[in-house]
Design a protein around this motif. Structure first.
Motif, PDB file in Angstrom:
ATOM      1  N   PRO A  48      -2.057 -18.965 -21.129  1.00 34.88           N
ATOM      2  CA  PRO A  48      -3.367 -19.552 -21.471  1.00 34.88           C
ATOM      3  C   PRO A  48      -4.202 -18.657 -22.389  1.00 34.88           C
ATOM      4  O   PRO A  48      -5.060 -19.144 -23.118  1.00 34.88           O
ATOM      5  CB  PRO A  48      -4.055 -19.741 -20.121  1.00 34.88           C
ATOM      6  N   ASP A  49      -3.935 -17.355 -22.343  1.00 33.40           N
ATOM      7  CA  ASP A  49      -4.740 -16.443 -23.169  1.00 33.40           C
ATOM      8  C   ASP A  49      -4.113 -16.175 -24.535  1.00 33.40           C
ATOM      9  O   ASP A  49      -4.661 -15.426 -25.350  1.00 33.40           O
ATOM     10  CB  ASP A  49      -4.960 -15.124 -22.420  1.00 33.40           C
ATOM     11  N   ASN A  50      -2.955 -16.721 -24.747  1.00 31.40           N
ATOM     12  CA  ASN A  50      -2.302 -16.552 -26.052  1.00 31.40           C
ATOM     13  C   ASN A  50      -1.467 -17.810 -26.286  1.00 31.40           C
ATOM     14  O   ASN A  50      -0.246 -17.756 -26.396  1.00 31.40           O
ATOM     15  CB  ASN A  50      -1.418 -15.296 -26.013  1.00 31.40           C
ATOM     16  N   PHE A  51      -2.172 -18.927 -26.307  1.00 33.80           N
ATOM     17  CA  PHE A  51      -1.482 -20.217 -26.245  1.00 33.80           C
ATOM     18  C   PHE A  51      -0.834 -20.604 -27.571  1.00 33.80           C
ATOM     19  O   PHE A  51      -1.471 -20.543 -28.612  1.00 33.80           O
ATOM     20  CB  PHE A  51      -2.467 -21.304 -25.818  1.00 33.80           C
ATOM     21  N   LYS A  52       0.446 -20.962 -27.486  1.00 33.75           N
ATOM     22  CA  LYS A  52       1.176 -21.389 -28.691  1.00 33.75           C
ATOM     23  C   LYS A  52       1.458 -22.885 -28.566  1.00 33.75           C
ATOM     24  O   LYS A  52       1.643 -23.386 -27.455  1.00 33.75           O
ATOM     25  CB  LYS A  52       2.522 -20.650 -28.762  1.00 33.75           C
ATOM     26  N   PRO A  53       1.494 -23.598 -29.701  1.00 36.97           N
ATOM     27  CA  PRO A  53       1.844 -25.015 -29.607  1.00 36.97           C
ATOM     28  C   PRO A  53       3.201 -25.192 -28.899  1.00 36.97           C
ATOM     29  O   PRO A  53       4.093 -24.361 -29.071  1.00 36.97           O
ATOM     30  CB  PRO A  53       1.949 -25.450 -31.073  1.00 36.97           C
TER      31      PRO A  53
END
Ligand code: HPA
Length: 280
Positions: free
Chosen positions: A245-250
């Protein structure tokens, strides 16, 4: 499904079971459902009889391109299995009862084990894509339950206990097999969401907070029915992507399929060895 018009669910299940009693080559001991990108195990079994879903009475048919839509009876590592290649999802518009129709019908043969696989998004940040996770418990966030409505005592109890939905003994056998093969196996909680849209970062944070290690859009309705029908369950998720959630990628569905396909051979080997170890 409106039960006031046409046949009831009970009638449909009975009718389809009667059909299988006539055409099934044997009474299966194990039911296997293969998830996204994992269908090839089904191609490798010693097939005795194959039924495309569209030829089976009362069967829904799969609208997802990555799912094959056929049921086959066969022998795998000496065990009598029936493989459901292709499954139904809530996001396709099916109710939990419809999703589990094939399993409900096949459960009337009184098989012993239900083996289910899926592709899932990792929520536990110690996971990486390509990992295999043994499901030890689940959370149902699909707003439906396959047992909602009348209960038929012959099928199972009104209020089935889910304290051990994923059989501890089967999990131990699977872990032992993995150790022998040098495969690292994670273990965790699977949460089922309705989909089809993927999770937002905030939803991902929420799912982690409520105790889930992996998220997907399937499996839970089937497991509820399997436990209700008295089968022992083994569930494995292929972690196709990891959602931080803190480094969200598609999250790309094409990647989900690709990663599952990559893990397929390893999962197949594990399932084969697991089946060899089973004393039925
Ligand atoms: N979310 C929901 N379902 C999934 C995912 C995901 O990240 N990956 C594979 N199935």
């Amino acid at each position: 499904m409106n039960e006031r018009e046409g046949k009831s669910y009970l009638e449909k299940v009975k009718e389809t079971f009667e059909y299988f009693k006539k055409v099934a080559p044997f009474k299966p001991d194990i039911i296997i459902t293969l998830g996204t990108g994992l269908a090839s195990l089904g191609d490798r079994i010693n097939k005795v009889a194959v039924f495309p879903y569209r030829e089976l009475p009362n069967f829904p048919f799969s609208t997802v391109e990555t799912h094959k839509g056929e049921l086959c009876f066969g022998i795998l590592e000496g065990k009598k299995v029936v493989v459901l290649q292709g499954r139904f999802h809530f996001y396709e518009g099916y109710s939990a009862k419809e999703i589990t129709f094939p399993l409900r019908v096949l459960s009337l043969f009184k098989p012993k084990i239900y083996l289910v696989s899926n592709a899932a998004g990792g929520l536990n940040l110690t996971f990486k894509s390509g990992d295999l996770m043994l499901i030890k418990d689940h959370i149902n966030l699909i707003p439906d339950n396959p047992l909602r409505g009348p209960n038929y005592e012959g099928w199972g109890p009104r209020f089935p206990d889910l304290s051990c939905a994923y059989d501890p003994e089967l999990r131990e056998i699977f872990k032992k097999v993995a150790l022998t093969l040098g495969e690292e196996i994670k273990e965790g909680v699977y949460v089922a969401v309705p989909g089809p849209s993927l999770e937002t970062p905030a939803e991902t944070r929420f799912l982690r907070l409520i105790g889930a290690d992996a998220v997907g859009m399937s499996t839970v309705p089937e497991v509820i029915v399997a436990v209700h029908a008295g089968l022992k369950v083994l569930g494995v998720s292929v972690i196709s992507n990891v959602n931080d959630p803190d480094n969200f990628k598609p999250i790309l569905f094409s990647e989900v399929v690709e990663q599952s396909k990559k893990a397929e051979k390893r999962l197949e080997k594990l399932i084969r060895e697991f089946l060899k170890e089973l004393k039925l």
